[in-house]
Design a protein around this motif. Structure first.
Motif, PDB file in Angstrom:
ATOM      1  N   TYR A  42     -12.680  15.496  -5.162  1.00 24.30           N
ATOM      2  CA  TYR A  42     -13.196  14.757  -6.319  1.00 24.30           C
ATOM      3  C   TYR A  42     -13.957  15.709  -7.249  1.00 24.30           C
ATOM      4  N   LYS A  43     -14.824  16.542  -6.673  1.00 20.28           N
ATOM      5  CA  LYS A  43     -15.605  17.488  -7.476  1.00 20.28           C
ATOM      6  C   LYS A  43     -14.697  18.486  -8.193  1.00 20.28           C
ATOM      7  N   GLU A  44     -13.603  18.847  -7.545  1.00 14.59           N
ATOM      8  CA  GLU A  44     -12.696  19.840  -8.116  1.00 14.59           C
ATOM      9  C   GLU A  44     -11.857  19.277  -9.256  1.00 14.59           C
ATOM     10  N   HIS A  45     -11.386  18.031  -9.098  1.00 15.00           N
ATOM     11  CA  HIS A  45     -10.427  17.476 -10.059  1.00 15.00           C
ATOM     12  C   HIS A  45     -10.993  16.383 -10.978  1.00 15.00           C
ATOM     13  N   ILE A  46     -12.077  15.724 -10.571  1.00 14.16           N
ATOM     14  CA  ILE A  46     -12.628  14.576 -11.307  1.00 14.16           C
ATOM     15  C   ILE A  46     -11.500  13.619 -11.711  1.00 14.16           C
ATOM     16  N   PRO A  47     -10.888  12.948 -10.761  1.00 16.77           N
ATOM     17  CA  PRO A  47      -9.767  12.042 -11.065  1.00 16.77           C
ATOM     18  C   PRO A  47     -10.238  10.786 -11.787  1.00 16.77           C
ATOM     19  N   ASP A  48      -9.272  10.076 -12.356  1.00 12.69           N
ATOM     20  CA  ASP A  48      -9.598   8.796 -12.985  1.00 12.69           C
ATOM     21  C   ASP A  48      -9.914   7.749 -11.919  1.00 12.69           C
ATOM     22  N   ILE A  49      -9.195   7.800 -10.794  1.00 11.46           N
ATOM     23  CA  ILE A  49      -9.432   6.866  -9.682  1.00 11.46           C
ATOM     24  C   ILE A  49      -9.262   7.609  -8.358  1.00 11.46           C
ATOM     25  N   LEU A  50     -10.144   7.309  -7.424  1.00 13.74           N
ATOM     26  CA  LEU A  50     -10.017   7.779  -6.046  1.00 13.74           C
ATOM     27  C   LEU A  50      -9.590   6.585  -5.205  1.00 13.74           C
ATOM     28  N   LEU A  51      -8.378   6.648  -4.659  1.00 11.07           N
ATOM     29  CA  LEU A  51      -7.840   5.573  -3.818  1.00 11.07           C
ATOM     30  C   LEU A  51      -8.031   5.997  -2.372  1.00 11.07           C
ATOM     31  N   ARG A  58     -14.194  12.658  10.803  1.00 11.86           N
ATOM     32  CA  ARG A  58     -15.199  13.527  10.170  1.00 11.86           C
ATOM     33  C   ARG A  58     -16.140  12.711   9.285  1.00 11.86           C
ATOM     34  N   VAL A  59     -15.708  12.369   8.095  1.00  7.96           N
ATOM     35  CA  VAL A  59     -16.547  11.573   7.186  1.00  7.96           C
ATOM     36  C   VAL A  59     -15.758  10.343   6.775  1.00  7.96           C
ATOM     37  N   SER A  60     -16.341   9.158   6.938  1.00  8.04           N
ATOM     38  CA  SER A  60     -15.625   7.922   6.599  1.00  8.04           C
ATOM     39  C   SER A  60     -15.477   7.782   5.087  1.00  8.04           C
ATOM     40  N   GLY A  61     -14.578   6.894   4.697  1.00  7.18           N
ATOM     41  CA  GLY A  61     -14.385   6.636   3.280  1.00  7.18           C
ATOM     42  C   GLY A  61     -15.639   6.081   2.623  1.00  7.18           C
ATOM     43  N   LEU A  62     -16.356   5.223   3.330  1.00  5.46           N
ATOM     44  CA  LEU A  62     -17.579   4.637   2.771  1.00  5.46           C
ATOM     45  C   LEU A  62     -18.654   5.692   2.552  1.00  5.46           C
ATOM     46  N   ASP A  63     -18.814   6.587   3.542  1.00  4.75           N
ATOM     47  CA  ASP A  63     -19.824   7.642   3.399  1.00  4.75           C
ATOM     48  C   ASP A  63     -19.451   8.608   2.279  1.00  4.75           C
ATOM     49  N   ALA A  64     -18.161   8.925   2.194  1.00  2.82           N
ATOM     50  CA  ALA A  64     -17.700   9.814   1.124  1.00  2.82           C
ATOM     51  C   ALA A  64     -17.929   9.178  -0.239  1.00  2.82           C
ATOM     52  N   ALA A  65     -17.603   7.894  -0.354  1.00  2.62           N
ATOM     53  CA  ALA A  65     -17.784   7.188  -1.622  1.00  2.62           C
ATOM     54  C   ALA A  65     -19.252   7.167  -2.035  1.00  2.62           C
ATOM     55  N   GLU A  66     -20.118   6.935  -1.073  1.00 10.75           N
ATOM     56  CA  GLU A  66     -21.550   6.886  -1.379  1.00 10.75           C
ATOM     57  C   GLU A  66     -22.035   8.241  -1.910  1.00 10.75           C
ATOM     58  N   GLU A  67     -21.594   9.323  -1.283  1.00  7.20           N
ATOM     59  CA  GLU A  67     -22.007  10.653  -1.739  1.00  7.20           C
ATOM     60  C   GLU A  67     -21.443  10.955  -3.126  1.00  7.20           C
ATOM     61  N   ILE A  68     -20.191  10.601  -3.337  1.00  8.35           N
ATOM     62  CA  ILE A  68     -19.571  10.848  -4.645  1.00  8.35           C
ATOM     63  C   ILE A  68     -20.277  10.054  -5.738  1.00  8.35           C
ATOM     64  N   LEU A  69     -20.563   8.793  -5.472  1.00 10.08           N
ATOM     65  CA  LEU A  69     -21.200   7.942  -6.478  1.00 10.08           C
ATOM     66  C   LEU A  69     -22.640   8.350  -6.751  1.00 10.08           C
ATOM     67  N   ASN A  70     -23.295   8.948  -5.784  1.00  9.09           N
ATOM     68  CA  ASN A  70     -24.649   9.467  -6.024  1.00  9.09           C
ATOM     69  C   ASN A  70     -24.622  10.609  -7.030  1.00  9.09           C
ATOM     70  N   THR A  71     -23.542  11.391  -6.998  1.00 12.44           N
ATOM     71  CA  THR A  71     -23.410  12.529  -7.911  1.00 12.44           C
ATOM     72  C   THR A  71     -22.688  12.144  -9.201  1.00 12.44           C
ATOM     73  N   PHE A  72     -21.687  11.271  -9.061  1.00  8.86           N
ATOM     74  CA  PHE A  72     -20.880  10.836 -10.204  1.00  8.86           C
ATOM     75  C   PHE A  72     -20.928   9.304 -10.273  1.00  8.86           C
ATOM     76  N   PRO A  73     -22.000   8.742 -10.823  1.00  8.18           N
ATOM     77  CA  PRO A  73     -22.168   7.276 -10.802  1.00  8.18           C
ATOM     78  C   PRO A  73     -21.076   6.496 -11.527  1.00  8.18           C
ATOM     79  N   LYS A  74     -20.313   7.158 -12.388  1.00  5.14           N
ATOM     80  CA  LYS A  74     -19.235   6.467 -13.100  1.00  5.14           C
ATOM     81  C   LYS A  74     -17.891   6.605 -12.388  1.00  5.14           C
ATOM     82  N   ALA A  75     -17.897   7.209 -11.212  1.00  8.66           N
ATOM     83  CA  ALA A  75     -16.651   7.387 -10.452  1.00  8.66           C
ATOM     84  C   ALA A  75     -16.018   6.033 -10.150  1.00  8.66           C
ATOM     85  N   LYS A  76     -14.705   5.976 -10.281  1.00  7.60           N
ATOM     86  CA  LYS A  76     -13.969   4.748  -9.981  1.00  7.60           C
ATOM     87  C   LYS A  76     -13.295   4.907  -8.629  1.00  7.60           C
ATOM     88  N   ILE A  77     -13.839   4.216  -7.642  1.00 10.50           N
ATOM     89  CA  ILE A  77     -13.329   4.316  -6.275  1.00 10.50           C
ATOM     90  C   ILE A  77     -12.767   2.969  -5.843  1.00 10.50           C
TER      91      ILE A  77
END
Length: 209
Positions: A42-51, A58-77
């Motif tokens: 996500y940090k490398e590409h900044i996609p329009d949507i993360l599906l 390793r890291v669950s989808g929920l934990d990953a989403a939380e970390e991404i949204l903390n850094t990129f609050p407008k991320a569309k997951i």
């Protein structure tokens, strides 16, 4: 639109890529197999949507989403999973995911991506049916069904009584503001009430335990 797919099943990722890229509006720019990879990509590409799937190593989808949204609050997951567990739905809503749909409803994937791209929140029918019970504690309510009220109507009445505006209610229960207005109109008709003030008074007199 640039899409990143995250799923620990390679066959699922490949199938999703085929389904998504059949629509010329979307391009799958990367795939990942766990939440840690999702964060990096996500940090490398900044996609329009993360599906993204939820249960992964390793890291669950929920934990990953939380970390991404903390850094990129407008991320569309958008979560795409086989699990409709209340715990997962609640966390997905709290962290700010744009949607939660089930893999078995594969026909809804592209429409869901289109909706999220246009700024809407998307939750599958099975998920929507759970929202009133997973998002609110309704154990201590009086029997509102004697007034012909539905679960979601009760939730809206409760939020009106708390002083929330239509816009705030819409955000709280993940509906459009127009949909909330329609619900309120139906509720007032059912209870033969004139306005929000009367509705709040009705709640405290008849529904609050």
């Amino acid at each position: 639109m640039k899409i990143i797919i995250v799923d620990d099943d390679t066959l699922v990722s490949t199938s999703l890529k085929t389904i998504i890229e059949a629509n010329e509006n979307f391009k799958v720019i990367a795939t990942a197999s766990n939440g840690a990879e999702a964060i990096r990509l996500y940090k490398e590409h900044i996609p329009d949507i993360l599906l993204m799937d939820i249960r992964m190593g390793r890291v669950s989808g929920l934990d990953a989403a939380e970390e991404i949204l903390n850094t990129f609050p407008k991320a569309k997951i958008l979560f795409l999973t086989t699990f409709a567990d209340d715990e997962y739905i609640v966390k997905a809503l709290k962290i700010g995911a744009k949607g939660y749909i089930l893999k078995q409803h594969y026909n809804s994937i592209v429409p869901a991506l289109n909706a999220v791209c246009s700024g809407q929140n998307v939750f599958g029918e099975q998920i929507i049916s759970k929202l009133p019970t997973v998002a609110f504690d309704m154990e201590n309510k009086k029997d509102y069904k004697e007034y012909g009220l539905l679960d979601k109507e009760y939730v809206i009445i409760k939020l009106v009584a708390k002083g929330l505006s239509n816009k705030e209610i819409a955000k709280e229960i993940y509906l459009g503001e127009g949909t909330v207005r329609n619900y309120l109109s139906v509720i007032l008709d059912k209870l033969n009430l004139r306005d929000r003030t009367q509705l709040a008074i009705f709640y405290f007199n008849n529904l609050q335990k």
